[in-house]
Design a protein around this motif. Structure first.
Motif, short mmCIF file in Angstrom:
data_model
loop_
_atom_site.label_atom_id
_atom_site.label_comp_id
_atom_site.label_asym_id
_atom_site.label_seq_id
_atom_site.Cartn_x
_atom_site.Cartn_y
_atom_site.Cartn_z
N LYS A 10 2.93 4.71 -8.02
CA LYS A 10 4.25 5.13 -8.54
C LYS A 10 4.93 3.93 -9.22
O LYS A 10 4.24 3.12 -9.83
CB LYS A 10 5.08 5.76 -7.42
CG LYS A 10 4.31 6.86 -6.68
CD LYS A 10 5.13 7.67 -5.73
CE LYS A 10 4.25 8.73 -5.08
NZ LYS A 10 5.00 9.64 -4.22
N ALA A 165 6.20 17.24 1.52
CA ALA A 165 5.38 16.32 2.32
C ALA A 165 5.29 14.93 1.69
O ALA A 165 4.77 14.00 2.30
CB ALA A 165 3.97 16.89 2.50
N ILE A 166 5.81 14.80 0.46
CA ILE A 166 5.68 13.53 -0.26
C ILE A 166 6.73 12.54 0.23
O ILE A 166 7.93 12.79 0.12
CB ILE A 166 5.80 13.76 -1.78
CG1 ILE A 166 4.62 14.60 -2.27
CG2 ILE A 166 5.88 12.43 -2.51
CD1 ILE A 166 4.69 14.98 -3.74
N GLY A 167 6.25 11.43 0.78
CA GLY A 167 7.14 10.35 1.19
C GLY A 167 8.03 10.68 2.37
O GLY A 167 8.98 9.94 2.66
N SER A 206 2.10 12.16 2.41
CA SER A 206 2.16 11.49 3.72
C SER A 206 0.79 11.29 4.37
O SER A 206 0.68 11.35 5.60
CB SER A 206 3.12 12.23 4.66
OG SER A 206 4.45 12.17 4.14
N LEU A 225 -4.85 12.03 -2.45
CA LEU A 225 -4.01 11.29 -3.39
C LEU A 225 -2.90 10.68 -2.54
O LEU A 225 -2.08 11.41 -1.96
CB LEU A 225 -3.45 12.21 -4.47
CG LEU A 225 -2.57 11.55 -5.54
CD1 LEU A 225 -3.28 10.38 -6.22
CD2 LEU A 225 -2.17 12.58 -6.61
N VAL A 226 -2.91 9.36 -2.44
CA VAL A 226 -2.09 8.64 -1.47
C VAL A 226 -1.02 7.83 -2.18
O VAL A 226 -1.33 7.09 -3.12
CB VAL A 226 -2.99 7.69 -0.64
CG1 VAL A 226 -2.17 6.98 0.44
CG2 VAL A 226 -4.18 8.44 -0.04
N GLY A 227 0.21 7.98 -1.73
CA GLY A 227 1.30 7.20 -2.32
C GLY A 227 1.53 5.92 -1.52
O GLY A 227 0.82 4.94 -1.67
N GLY A 228 2.54 5.95 -0.65
CA GLY A 228 2.97 4.76 0.07
C GLY A 228 1.85 3.98 0.73
O GLY A 228 1.81 2.74 0.66
P1 13P Z 1 3.10 9.63 -0.15
O1 13P Z 1 1.66 9.38 0.27
O2 13P Z 1 3.91 8.39 -0.18
O3 13P Z 1 3.70 10.75 0.64
O4 13P Z 1 3.03 10.14 -1.67
C1 13P Z 1 2.14 11.13 -2.03
C2 13P Z 1 2.10 11.23 -3.50
O5 13P Z 1 3.04 11.66 -4.13
C3 13P Z 1 0.88 10.75 -4.18
O6 13P Z 1 0.88 11.13 -5.51
#
Ligand code: 13P
Length: 243
Positions: A10, A165-167, A206, A225-228
């Motif tokens: 991101k 579920a994102i973040g 998450s 697909l992993v964010g943080g």
């Molecule tokens: P998180 O893993 O931080 O929840 O983000 C997921 C995401 O949006 C990956 O594109």
């Protein structure tokens, strides 16, 4: 099918964070799954020098046009030129922040194919949509509108990312993930036939080392697909090892 651990940085990452990629290459350069990091565009070229073909790199968006008067935008060919093999398209943050529609995402996906990039197309319902019982309607509509007719197992990855579920640290139950992933496979099979069997379906939202193993065991989950948790090599490395 080879599974895929994809990291979406991101709007995070400066030159100082290139050390994370050095660690990832050293410790997971020969992983049993494909490893993809999508950093901010400013880090693509320096990361490509470090990743040395061991880790794949991707963009987080591209314009639907190949070039021209579009200040601040980036083309698929530019991403490829900087060392990317893939590009995330239609992430819920782009759909929300920039009003991207399914048609926009489909047009961008075609631009990605044209440049020789893999499109990682994101879909997912909001919390209100899940509460209203419309998750499969919403994701089905997004799949139909965002994925071009020319999608193949080689040029397209689909990421199911429930917006809620994102973040947030909240994840769907394993049954809820299975329901959507089975639905996506069936829906793609109706449209693309045998080809759909090879399309990788990622779960995102998450994902962390402590829940990766159980999520990866869910039917039709071919990676994440992993964010943080992709920002630190130690966390992302543990997720890679779980695949
Ligand atoms: P998180 O893993 O931080 O929840 O983000 C997921 C995401 O949006 C990956 O594109």
């Amino acid at each position: 099918m080879r599974k895929l651990a994809a990291g979406n940085w991101k709007m995070n990452g400066l030159a100082a964070n290139l050390a994370e990629i050095e660690t990832l290459v050293a410790e997971h350069g020969d992983a049993a799954c494909d490893v993809l990091i999508c950093p901010p565009a400013t880090l693509l070229a320096p990361m490509a020098a470090t990743a040395a073909g061991k880790i794949e790199l991707g963009g987080q968006d591209c314009h639907a046009k190949t070039s021209g008067a579009h200040t601040g935008d980036i083309s698929a060919a530019m991403l490829k030129d900087a060392g990317a093999t893939s590009v995330i398209l239609g992430h819920s943050e782009r759909r929300a922040d920039h009003g991207e529609s399914d048609a926009d995402v489909a047009a961008k996906s075609l631009a990605a194919y044209e440049a020789g990039l893999i499109a990682v197309i994101c879909i997912g319902e909001t919390e209100a949509e899940r509460d209203a019982g419309t998750t499969l309607d919403v994701t089905g509509t997004q799949l139909a509108g965002s994925v071009p007719d020319t999608a193949t197992a080689a040029n397209t990855v689909i990421a199911y990312e429930p917006v809620w579920a994102i973040g947030t640290g909240r994840t769907p139950t394993l049954e809820q993930i299975a329901e959507v992933h089975d639905f996506m496979r069936d829906t793609l099979a109706k449209r693309f036939g045998e080809e759909a069997k090879g399309m990788r379906l990622l779960y995102g939202g998450s994902v962390k080392p402590s829940n990766a193993t159980e999520i990866f065991a869910v039917s039709n989950v071919d990676g994440a697909l992993v964010g943080g948790a992709s920002l630190k090599a130690a966390d992302f490395g543990a997720i890679i090892s779980a695949l």
